[in-house]
Structures are given as structure tokens and as C-alpha cells.
Motif scaffolding. Structure first.
Motif, PDB file in Angstrom:
ATOM      1  N   MET A  75      50.115  32.882  38.161  1.00 13.63           N
ATOM      2  CA  MET A  75      49.353  33.455  38.989  1.00 13.63           C
ATOM      3  C   MET A  75      48.200  34.328  38.039  1.00 13.63           C
ATOM      4  SD  MET A  75      49.962  35.893  42.092  1.00 13.63           S
ATOM      5  CE  MET A  75      50.682  37.215  41.316  1.00 13.63           C
ATOM      6  N   GLU A  76      47.018  34.190  38.476  1.00 17.57           N
ATOM      7  CA  GLU A  76      45.975  34.849  37.784  1.00 17.57           C
ATOM      8  C   GLU A  76      44.918  35.122  38.866  1.00 17.57           C
ATOM      9  OE1 GLU A  76      44.023  35.672  33.787  1.00 17.57           O
ATOM     10  OE2 GLU A  76      44.639  33.576  34.153  1.00 17.57           O
ATOM     11  N   ILE A  78      37.371  34.052  36.754  1.00 15.99           N
ATOM     12  CA  ILE A  78      36.034  34.264  36.432  1.00 15.99           C
ATOM     13  C   ILE A  78      35.396  33.216  35.728  1.00 15.99           C
ATOM     14  CG2 ILE A  78      34.101  35.920  35.742  1.00 15.99           C
ATOM     15  CD1 ILE A  78      36.650  38.181  36.161  1.00 15.99           C
ATOM     16  N   LYS A  79      34.491  32.481  36.102  1.00 11.47           N
ATOM     17  CA  LYS A  79      33.926  31.274  35.218  1.00 11.47           C
ATOM     18  C   LYS A  79      33.083  31.799  34.454  1.00 11.47           C
ATOM     19  CE  LYS A  79      34.879  28.059  38.840  1.00 11.47           C
ATOM     20  NZ  LYS A  79      34.147  27.466  40.023  1.00 11.47           N
ATOM     21  N   ARG A 106      35.901  47.160  24.014  1.00  7.83           N
ATOM     22  CA  ARG A 106      35.539  45.525  23.928  1.00  7.83           C
ATOM     23  C   ARG A 106      34.225  45.376  23.484  1.00  7.83           C
ATOM     24  NH1 ARG A 106      38.080  41.085  26.054  1.00  7.83           N
ATOM     25  NH2 ARG A 106      40.439  41.310  25.202  1.00  7.83           N
ATOM     26  N   ARG A 164      42.328  43.152  33.493  1.00  4.97           N
ATOM     27  CA  ARG A 164      43.309  44.406  32.903  1.00  4.97           C
ATOM     28  C   ARG A 164      42.919  45.518  34.044  1.00  4.97           C
ATOM     29  NH1 ARG A 164      41.661  49.204  31.360  1.00  4.97           N
ATOM     30  NH2 ARG A 164      43.415  50.356  31.146  1.00  4.97           N
ATOM     31  N   GLU A 202      47.853  41.062  29.055  1.00  3.89           N
ATOM     32  CA  GLU A 202      46.230  40.472  29.217  1.00  3.89           C
ATOM     33  C   GLU A 202      45.809  39.894  27.994  1.00  3.89           C
ATOM     34  OE1 GLU A 202      44.348  39.752  32.024  1.00  3.89           O
ATOM     35  OE2 GLU A 202      46.005  40.123  33.117  1.00  3.89           O
ATOM     36  N   ARG A 203      46.120  40.679  26.953  1.00  2.13           N
ATOM     37  CA  ARG A 203      45.505  40.311  25.423  1.00  2.13           C
ATOM     38  C   ARG A 203      46.256  38.803  25.331  1.00  2.13           C
ATOM     39  NH1 ARG A 203      41.773  41.710  21.551  1.00  2.13           N
ATOM     40  NH2 ARG A 203      40.210  42.702  23.057  1.00  2.13           N
ATOM     41  N   ARG A 263      47.692  36.694  26.988  1.00  2.00           N
ATOM     42  CA  ARG A 263      46.950  35.650  27.748  1.00  2.00           C
ATOM     43  C   ARG A 263      45.636  34.829  27.299  1.00  2.00           C
ATOM     44  NH1 ARG A 263      47.329  36.361  34.307  1.00  2.00           N
ATOM     45  NH2 ARG A 263      49.679  36.241  34.463  1.00  2.00           N
ATOM     46  N   GLU A 264      44.917  36.186  26.863  1.00  2.00           N
ATOM     47  CA  GLU A 264      43.681  35.774  26.391  1.00  2.00           C
ATOM     48  C   GLU A 264      43.651  34.806  25.268  1.00  2.00           C
ATOM     49  OE1 GLU A 264      41.158  38.950  26.590  1.00  2.00           O
ATOM     50  OE2 GLU A 264      39.600  38.087  25.584  1.00  2.00           O
ATOM     51  N   ARG A 289      44.413  31.546  25.881  1.00  2.00           N
ATOM     52  CA  ARG A 289      43.461  30.912  26.648  1.00  2.00           C
ATOM     53  C   ARG A 289      42.615  30.301  25.571  1.00  2.00           C
ATOM     54  NH1 ARG A 289      41.216  35.002  30.332  1.00  2.00           N
ATOM     55  NH2 ARG A 289      43.136  34.675  31.343  1.00  2.00           N
ATOM     56  N   GLN A 341      51.015  32.269  34.818  1.00  2.00           N
ATOM     57  CA  GLN A 341      50.065  31.122  34.807  1.00  2.00           C
ATOM     58  C   GLN A 341      48.768  31.700  33.938  1.00  2.00           C
ATOM     59  OE1 GLN A 341      48.311  29.750  38.282  1.00  2.00           O
ATOM     60  NE2 GLN A 341      47.305  28.451  37.232  1.00  2.00           N
ATOM     61  N   ILE A 342      48.459  30.729  33.195  1.00  2.00           N
ATOM     62  CA  ILE A 342      47.156  31.045  32.520  1.00  2.00           C
ATOM     63  C   ILE A 342      46.042  30.044  32.917  1.00  2.00           C
ATOM     64  CG2 ILE A 342      45.898  31.170  30.139  1.00  2.00           C
ATOM     65  CD1 ILE A 342      48.954  31.859  29.230  1.00  2.00           C
ATOM     66  N   TRP A 343      44.883  30.461  33.225  1.00  2.00           N
ATOM     67  CA  TRP A 343      44.022  29.604  34.029  1.00  2.00           C
ATOM     68  C   TRP A 343      42.754  29.545  32.904  1.00  2.00           C
ATOM     69  CZ3 TRP A 343      39.144  31.676  35.225  1.00  2.00           C
ATOM     70  CH2 TRP A 343      38.411  30.754  36.127  1.00  2.00           C
ATOM     71  N   PRO A 386      38.818  28.411  32.350  1.00  2.00           N
ATOM     72  CA  PRO A 386      37.581  28.126  33.051  1.00  2.00           C
ATOM     73  C   PRO A 386      37.390  26.558  32.810  1.00  2.00           C
ATOM     74  CG  PRO A 386      37.473  29.696  31.640  1.00  2.00           C
ATOM     75  CD  PRO A 386      38.847  29.744  31.643  1.00  2.00           C
ATOM     76  N   GLU A 409      39.095  23.944  34.708  1.00  2.00           N
ATOM     77  CA  GLU A 409      38.585  23.995  36.230  1.00  2.00           C
ATOM     78  C   GLU A 409      37.273  23.489  36.462  1.00  2.00           C
ATOM     79  OE1 GLU A 409      40.126  26.181  39.706  1.00  2.00           O
ATOM     80  OE2 GLU A 409      40.851  25.340  37.986  1.00  2.00           O
TER      81      GLU A 409
END
Lengths: 311, 616
Positions: free
Chosen positions: A1-2, A6-7, A211, A240, B515-516, B518-519, B522, B607-609, B611, B614
Motif C-alpha cells: 500500500m502506498e 505522486i508522479k 532534503r 513521510r 520511507e528511505r 522504500r525510496e 524505488r 508495496q512500492i509503487w 511512477p 504506472e
């Protein structure tokens, strides 16, 4: 799940004008309410006595009020607290009567009406103590602000430090504005909550700034403008941001729902503070930093020219 | 690559075990007990008292769950509160008024835990119920009293030295002595410097006046003495309430905090603290006829039969009803020694008192004089010495047939009769016991439900990494509670709120890490490196954000007072434990789970989405 798919980077910085206007309007409103209505300060600050009593059945407020008034203790406030069985009595400071006697007198008067009445809580604060607490509160606020500015200036850059603290002071003012508007009681515990929010929402700005700095340093982003770099930083941390704040908010809401009267003000201050914390660190702090003229060069110290002219 | 060296695992395991041990006592609850202590050094609580208590309980067929001496007090545990209250009455009867017998709750945790100093958290008054007072000592009155006394001393000194003077005037903080000429001025100056070193002198040669003011260090001494004496007096009064663990301490230069946990009858507590004890000096009637008559039940007119407190228990003594002198005229009472080296009590009287005392002693040589402490209508004879000679000058010494401990007790009781300076309650917080219980329940519930909500979300959103985050959050709670128990920091309702809030904030670190990770995935990094990079990148951010939160926490700790400080202590400790648990412990779990696998094709962080996919 996310949750956040954001594209493309969201152009947060291009909303700058809009968000600044919104912030400014809420800020001015908050200041307006603070001055027009003022904070409903608790006895801790104003001095006076607050008593909480509990009856076994629904309390007859009119009767309680009558009994308290007959004692001639000045302008007393009698109101129900949460349930109909709990009654809150507020008495002003009186010169010649000691606090200990005051609450005893009231309790005796109430017991004459209903022997089942139970004293739950008494809080008395002398006027001198109240003034001291206000002073200490203001000192604490100043120290927190200066400490955070100093740390951020050291760790990042003064433009970031200043914009972060402005963004967060804006949160604090809005919380205070809400407390003034709804005339919620502002107690010491609420003050603790407000200061905790200050420390907490600076976090948010720190994460975004971190960041931004990282992106500035990335070779792949050299061609991007400062605004684009900031947009990218915010977009990649938004997930986050939402999740953390959601978690903290869940905790705080749980306090608001289950914590009872004693934690109500504290939880309320945090609830508002966290919501505005997200908003301000994303949409106030970063545009401010941009407006203050943050540049790539501020973040990346130019490599020292080691090769000096060979003579 | 994602492996910890053995020592890191060991650090985590040791931290967990220690935390678990020190958290444990909080789960045992409390058992009712009776606590016996003594205020008088001459009557210590020792094995003899223990035997008496055990004997008395046995006689009434009450079997205690445990009896033990702990420091200066005896603690007796009981099965339930009914037995406890019955036992208290029995013990009170057996020991009499000389001891403080209080109901208390003792931790029910086993002995071996107590031995390693693992005690439950110390609950604040808002959680256990009780009274908190902040009292302010009126320093101006204390200084006034001192100046008054000095004026008397100077008068006496000048008379003794036969130095003729005009008047002694007091305006505020200065005394002005008018003298006749240069010669008497010099003589007076010399005499005063020698006997009263606490004063600053300024001679005015033109007008032959001597201006005297207190030296700054003398003022400091008087102020600290005034606070100390008032604390002693408060101790005496609190003892009467039978509070198991009263806190009476100085707070700031002129303030005293009194905390009486678990007091049920708060009105009575306030009454006792606020009242003024008086000391009276009256003559004793030792005529055997009258004494026998009084003992038989018919006290003669104008007399009163009172209790005298002796180390051997109370004895009856017949005193006159006429009050010769009151505590108002007593400036000080200190234990010390007489010229033969025997323990004695030295009493200082003011000038009025000195005059009366001289007259009374002159007329009653050979008779006894009783010093009586009257509190709440109950009079008790502290001591009744024989008058050996006329005593002038306002310095009285009581000696004979006492040991140093008794001298100390007597001086203390005499001082208790007169507060050094009036006190005023400037802050009061009273919390009824039922509200305290409710506060604990509510605080606990809000933490529990908040934790549950976060746990469910993390599990659903991050799967295994979510589980690890929740586990490390659990470790955080464990360590925080253990730390609070170890430090015996006072837990208050704002403190519980701080635990909840700290948990809500601590999860931030794990979210950042997850989150990191996951990133990095990704971006196409292989799982093991993604874990490594995720933790590494998140660390800087976690540190920064915790430091800013810590700054706010420390400022609250330093400048906050009352409830704010209770919040700040827990908040600051929570930030420290969360850094440890969120980074070190969670990484430990991750390494244990994934680190050993050579060919790790996927990790479970939800789940890692991507872009790109998609878009197609």
C-alpha cells in the motif's frame, strides 16, 4: 500500500503567493482574537482558587451557586465540568482570607446542602506566583526560539533557521489565537503543549531542509532552479510527513478522547499545532527560505582552492 | 553487509533485560501497610519497638504479611485494608502517642527486586491524591523580630557596662542609639562590636549617635534560619497527621514546599498546617495535697492536670492556669551544653520576656516551671525544670537529667511553639484520591489506544518493517518506564501525556527510515544496500529533528515549574530512549531478520509503487 502516488513534483513554490496570503490572513485573525478576546488564562497565571467537587447525583448548579455566593467571596463562577455530577467553582484571590480557609469554607457550605459531595481537586495560586509563571513561560519560549535558531543556523544556514522559526512562531500564534477565539482555558500544561509543538514542528522543517541540501548537492539536479529543487524535496518527503504527523496526531487524538478533562487543553493545543505544523513547514518555511534568497551556493561550500599559483 | 557485530547485539540484549527488570516492579501493585516512625531522637524505632508491635498484633490475632525495619521506620504489611486499619488501631494503643503511626501502601514486588533497587515509578500527587502547598515565609517580619531583639540586647549590654544612653530608635532596618558624648559613644561602639558582631556600625561624632544595620551575611543567616525553623515546625505538625512519606523542603530562598501524598482528609491537613502553636510558661504545683486531690479526679480551681512527655511515656503534672510568658517572647531555643558539659537547652528571650522572666524566677526560686506547647487546644508539657536562681538578661538555660537527643527534642519542641516568621500559603493543589486513580486510568488508556492505532497502521502500511517499528516502539516504552523507575523521577499526569506524545513522535524516526528504504528500492537499489542506505541517510535527519525537540524539552525543564517540569522530564528522557530504540534496536531486528540472507531478492516494507511503471 502506498498512500501517496505522486508522479511529478508538485510545484509547491508556485503556490507561494496563495499560501502566504492564507498564512497572513490566519495570522492576522489569530492576533486579532488574541488582542480582542484575550487568552482565558487559568488560575495558575491569574491567581485565585479553582475547586472541583463531585456529587453522587446530578448537581443542582443554582443551589451550589447560591451557597457559594452567600459566603461573599467575591465574583465566583460555578459551572458543570464534563458530566452533570462534576462541578467547577472558581474564586478570585481574596486578600484577608487564606486559601486554605477559602476552600474549606466552600466545602463546608456545600456539605450543608448535600453531605455526599466529594472534593476532587483544589488549586490555589497566589498572585505573585502567577506573575512569576508568566515570566518563566515567556523566558522558556524565548530560549526555545533562540536555541532552535542557533542550532539550525549552525547545522544549515541562517536563512533556513530564520524561516523555520518564523513558520513555527506562526503556528504558535495560531494555536494561541484558537485558544483566544474559543476561550478555552490556557493553563501551564497547555503552555507545555505549545512549546512541545514548537520543538516538534521544527522537525518537519528540518526534514525538508535536509532534503533540500541533499538535492542541491546531487550532481543530477544541477540544472534545476532553486524553486524546483525545493519542490522536489518537499514532494519526496510528503509521504513521510503525512504518515509521521498522522501517527502523532493519532496519539494526540487518543489523548483528547480518552484523557479526560485534565489532558483536554494539552491535547487540543497539540492537535491544532500538529495540523498547522505540517502546513507551515511545507508551505510557509520553504517559500520564506526562497524569499530570503536561499541559493545552491549557500549549501555547497566552494571547494577550497588548493592549487595555488606555482611560482 | 547488514550484520551487527556480536557486541552490538549484546548491548541491545543487556539493555532489554535491564529495562525489563526495572519495569517489572510496576506490575506488582501495592499492598496496604502500617508505617511506624518517631520524631524524637530519644525514642528511636528499633527492634524493641518491633517486638512490642509484633506482640500487640499477636495478642489481637492479627498476622502481618511481613514486618521489617527500614532506615528509621518500621513497616508492617497486611493482607487487605480492613486488617490494615484494625492493625493501626492496635499498634496505636500499644505504642501510645510517642510514635507516628501512618497508613501506607508498599510495593508488592518481591524482595529480590527491591534488593537491586528496582522500585515502581514514584507517582505524583495528581496520580495518587494528596495535598501540595507552597508556603512563603514573611522575611520582613523575621528581620523585624531580629531587630527588635537586637534593640533589647543593646539596651541590656549598655546597662551592664554602665554606659549612659538616651534612646534606641528603630526605623525599618536600622537602629539609632543616641548617646551623651564622645566618650560614651566610643565605649558603646566598642561594647556593641564585641557582643553583636552581626551588626554594621556607623558612628556620627557630631550628634553622638550610633547607627546600626544588619550585615548582609547576617540577613542571609536570619532568612535561612527562619526558613529552617519554619520547616521544623511544619515537620512537627505534619507528623501529627500520620502521613507516610511527607515532603517538606525549601524551594527558593523564602519558600517551602509541603507535599502530603495520600492524605484523605485534606481539610484537616490544611487546618493543622495553617494553625499556630503557642508556647506557654506556667508554674507547676508540686504541693502533695493538691496533686493527690487532682489525681483523684477533682482538680483544684485555677489549676490544670496536663501530660508531660518523658522518654518513659506520659506522666501527669499539675500546673497553674495563669500564663506567665508565651512563645511570642521567645526568640530562639537551641540544644547545647551547660558549663559542666552536660546537655542543655538554651533559650533566648526578647526584652519584654526577659523582664517578666526575671520577676517570675525571683519570686519562685525552688519551684518548678513548665514549658507547655498548646496546639489545637491540646496542651502538653515539654519540660518542667526547677528554678534554681533568679534569671535575668533573657538567656535561659535548662539542664540536668537529659541526654543530647532529649535536649535536641526539647529545643525543637520549644521552637515549634513559635514560628520564626509568619507564613502564607501561596499555592495549593489538592487532588482527591479517586481523581488520582481516574487520572492514571485515563492517562493509561489514551497511551494504549494511541499506541494501538499507530501499531495497526504501521503493520498494514509497512508489513515486516512495520512490525519491527512497532517492536522498537514497544522497546522504547519499556526503556522509558524502566528509566523513570530507576531514577525514581516523579510521574505526573503531564508526565503520562509526555510518554504518549514521545511515542507519537518517536515513530517519526522509523517512518523516516522505512520511507528511505522504500525510496532506495524505488530507485532500483538491491534490498541489502537499500536497507544500509536507508538507515544511513535517515540518521542525519533523525539526529537533527531530535536535537531541536530536545532544545524545547530542556528549556521546559529549566524554566518550567510544577506540571510543566513533570512533562519535560519524561519528554527529554523519552527523546533519548527513542533515539536508541528507533535506530539501534530496530536495526538490530532488521539485521537479525534480513542480514543473514545472502541472496535477498525482496524485503517486506509494504508495496512500492513506481511512477514509471504506472505511466506505461
Amino acid at each position: 500500500m502506498e498512500l501517496f502516488r505522486i508522479k511529478r513534483d508538485i510545484p509547491f513554490m508556485s503556490y507561494g503567493k496563495l499560501t502566504t496570503t492564507i498564512s497572513l490572513v490566519t495570522f492576522i485573525l489569530a492576533v486579532f482574537f488574541l488582542f480582542s478576546k484575550g487568552l482565558n488564562l487559568s488560575v495558575e497565571f491569574t491567581g485565585g482558587t479553582v475547586m472541583e467537587v463531585q456529587y453522587t447525583q446530578s448537581a443542582n448548579l443554582a443551589d451550589v451557586r447560591g451557597r457559594v455566593d452567600r459566603l461573599k467571596l467575591g465574583e465566583a463562577q460555578v459551572q458543570s465540568l464534563g458530566t452533570s455530577r462534576d462541578v467547577l467553582i472558581r474564586l478570585p484571590v481574596k486578600k484577608d482570607v487564606s486559601a486554605a480557609q477559602l476552600s474549606n469554607q466552600v466545602l463546608t457550605a456545600l456539605k450543608a446542602g448535600d453531605t455526599q459531595v466529594e472534593l476532587r481537586k483544589v488549586e490555589f495560586v497566589g498572585p505573585s506566583v502567577g506573575a512569576e509563571l508568566v515570566e518563566n513561560g515567556l523566558i522558556a519560549l524565548t530560549v526555545v526560539c533562540l536555541g532552535i535558531i542557533a542550532y539550525l543556523a549552525l547545522r544549515f544556514e541562517w536563512r533556513f533557521a530564520v524561516s523555520a522559526i518564523i513558520a513555527n512562531m506562526h503556528d504558535v500564534v495560531i494555536i494561541l489565537g484558537c485558544f483566544a477565539l474559543f476561550q478555552w482555558e490556557f493553563s501551564l500544561t497547555v503552555l507545555a503543549g505549545v512549546l512541545a509543538v514548537l520543538g516538534y514542528s521544527v522537525n518537519e522543517s528540518v526534514v525538508v531542509f535536509d532534503r533540500i541540501r541533499e538535492n542541491f548537492r546531487k550532481p543530477g539536479m544541477k540544472h534545476m532552479t532553486t524553486a524546483e529543487v525545493i519542490d522536489h524535496a518537499i514532494t519526496s518527503t510528503i509521504s513521510r510527513t503525512m504518515i509521521t504527523h498522522g501517527s502523532t496526531e493519532a496519539m494526540v487524538l487518543s489523548m483528547l478522547l480518552f484523557g479526560g478533562a485534565a489532558l483536554h487543553g494539552f491535547a487540543m493545543a497539540l492537535t491544532i499545532g500538529i495540523v498547522f505544523g505540517i502546513y507551515s513547514s511545507v508551505l510557509v518555511a520553504s517559500p520564506l527560505a526562497l524569499a530570503l534568497g536561499i541559493k545552491r551556493e549557500h549549501m555547497i561550500k566552494p571547494p577550497k582552492q588548493k592549487q595555488e599559483a606555482v611560482v | 553487509m547488514n550484520r551487527y557485530p556480536l557486541w552490538k547485539y549484546l548491548v541491545i540484549v543487556v539493555a532489554l533485560i535491564v529495562s525489563a527488570l526495572y519495569t517489572l516492579p510496576n506490575f506488582y501493585g501495592e499492598t496496604p501497610a502500617v508505617q511506624i516512625s518517631s520524631t524524637r531522637q530519644s525514642m528511636p524505632v528499633d527492634t524493641a519497638v518491633m517486638e512490642r508491635v509484633e506482640g500487640a498484633l499477636k495478642a489481637h490475632q492479627i498476622t502481618p504479611d511481613g514486618v521489617y525495619l527500614d532506615g528509621g521506620s518500621l513497616k508492617v504489611r497486611f493482607k487487605d485494608t480492613d486488617v490494615q486499619i484494625k492493625a493501626r488501631d492496635v499498634i496505636e494503643q500499644a505504642l501510645g502517642d510517642n510514635y507516628i503511626i501512618a497508613l501506607n501502601l508498599l510495593s508488592a514486588s518481591p524482595q529480590w527486586l527491591t534488593k537491586i533497587h528496582a522500585n515502581p515509578m514514584f507517582l505524583g500527587l495528581d496520580l495518587r491524591g494528596g495535598v501540595h502547598f507552597l508556603l512563603e515565609v514573611d522575611m520582613k517580619a523575621a528581620l523585624d523580630k531580629t531587630m527588635e531583639r537586637y534593640a533589647g540586647d543593646i539596651r541590656r549590654e549598655l546597662k551592664d557596662k554602665k554606659i549612659r544612653y538616651g534612646t534606641i530608635r528603630r526605623d525599618g532596618e536600622t537602629l539609632t542609639v543616641q548617646l551623651r558624648d564622645q566618650e560614651t559613644l566610643a565605649a558603646a561602639e566598642k561594647a556593641i562590636v564585641r557582643t553583636l558582631p552581626g551588626l554594621n556600625l556607623k558612628a556620627d561624632d557630631a550628634n553622638y549617635t550610633l547607627k546600626l544595620a544588619l550585615k548582609p551575611e547576617e540577613i542571609t543567616r536570619i532568612e535561612s534560619d527562619a526558613v529552617k525553623q519554619n520547616i521544623t515546625t511544619l515537620h512537627n505538625r505534619v507528623n501529627e497527621l500520620g502521613v507516610a512519606e511527607p515532603v517538606i523542603q525549601q524551594a527558593g530562598p523564602n519558600r517551602i514546599v509541603v507535599q502530603l501524598p495520600g492524605v484523605q482528609d485534606t481539610a484537616k491537613a490544611k487546618d493543622i498546617l495553617g494553625r499556630t502553636a503557642t508556647l506557654q510558661v506556667r508554674l507547676v504545683e508540686d504541693d502533695p495535697g493538691k496533686v493527690n486531690e487532682a489525681m483523684a479526679g477533682s482538680v483544684p480551681m485555677g489549676y490544670e492536670l496536663l501530660d508531660e512527655m518523658t522518654p518513659r511515656g506520659p506522666t501527669k503534672i499539675l500546673v497553674k492556669k495563669d500564663v506567665e510568658l508565651t512563645g511570642d517572647n521567645i526568640n530562639d531555643a537551641q540544644p547545647g551544653f551547660d558549663e559542666n558539659g552536660a546537655p542543655a537547652v538554651h533559650i533566648g528571650l526578647d526584652s519584654t520576656g526577659a523582664g517578666i522572666f526575671r520577676q517570675v524566677t525571683a519570686e519562685n526560686i525552688g519551684r518548678r516551671m513548665a514549658m507547655i506547647l498548646v496546639e489545637k487546644g491540646k496542651a502538653e508539657v515539654v519540660t518542667a525544670p526547677v528554678i534554681r536562681s533568679e534569671i535575668g538578661g533573657g538567656r535561659v538555660q535548662i539542664s540536668g537529667s537529659m541526654n543530647p537527643a532529649e535536649a535536641n527534642d526539647t529545643a525543637l519542641l520549644l521552637r515549634a511553639g513559635s514560628l520564626a516568621a509568619p507564613m502564607q500559603i501561596i499555592e495549593e493543589r489538592t487532588v482527591g484520591p479517586s481523581l488520582g486513580k481516574e487520572n492514571i486510568q485515563k492517562g493509561f488508556n489514551s497511551t494504549l489506544w494511541g499506541f494501538a492505532a499507530i501499531a495497526v497502521f504501521m503493520l498494514v502500511y509497512y508489513h515486516v518493517f512495520g512490525l519491527i517499528s512497532v517492536l522498537s516502539l514497544g522497546v522504547n516504552v519499556l526503556m522509558l518506564v524502566a528509566l523513570l523507575s530507576m531514577l525514581q523521577a516523579t510521574l505526573t499526569l503531564p508526565g503520562i501525556a509526555a510518554i504518549a506524545l514521545t511515542l507519537g513522535m518517536a515513530i517519526d524516526a522509523n517512518v523516516l527510515i522505512n520511507e528511505r528504504v522504500r525510496e532506495e528500492l524505488r530507485n532500483g537499489m538491491p534490498p541489502q544496500s537499500a536497507i544500509q542506505a536507508g538507515y544511513q541517510h535517515a540518521w542525519a535527519t533523525i539526529l537533527d529533528s531530535n536535537v531541536t525537540t530536545m532544545i524545547a524539552g530542556l528549556a521546559l525543564l529549566i524554566f518550567g515549574s510544577g506540571p510543566v517540569r513533570g512533562f519535560a522530564v519524561v519528554h527529554c528522557l523519552g527523546i533519548l530512549t527513542s533515539m536508541f530504540s528507533a535506530v539501534l534496536v530496530s536495526r538490530g531486528f532488521v539485521n537479525l531478520w534480513y542480514g543473514r540472507r545472502r541472496r535477498l531478492s525482496s524485503i517486506s516494507v509494504g508495496q512500492i509503487w513506481k511512477p514509471e511503471q504506472e505511466a506505461k
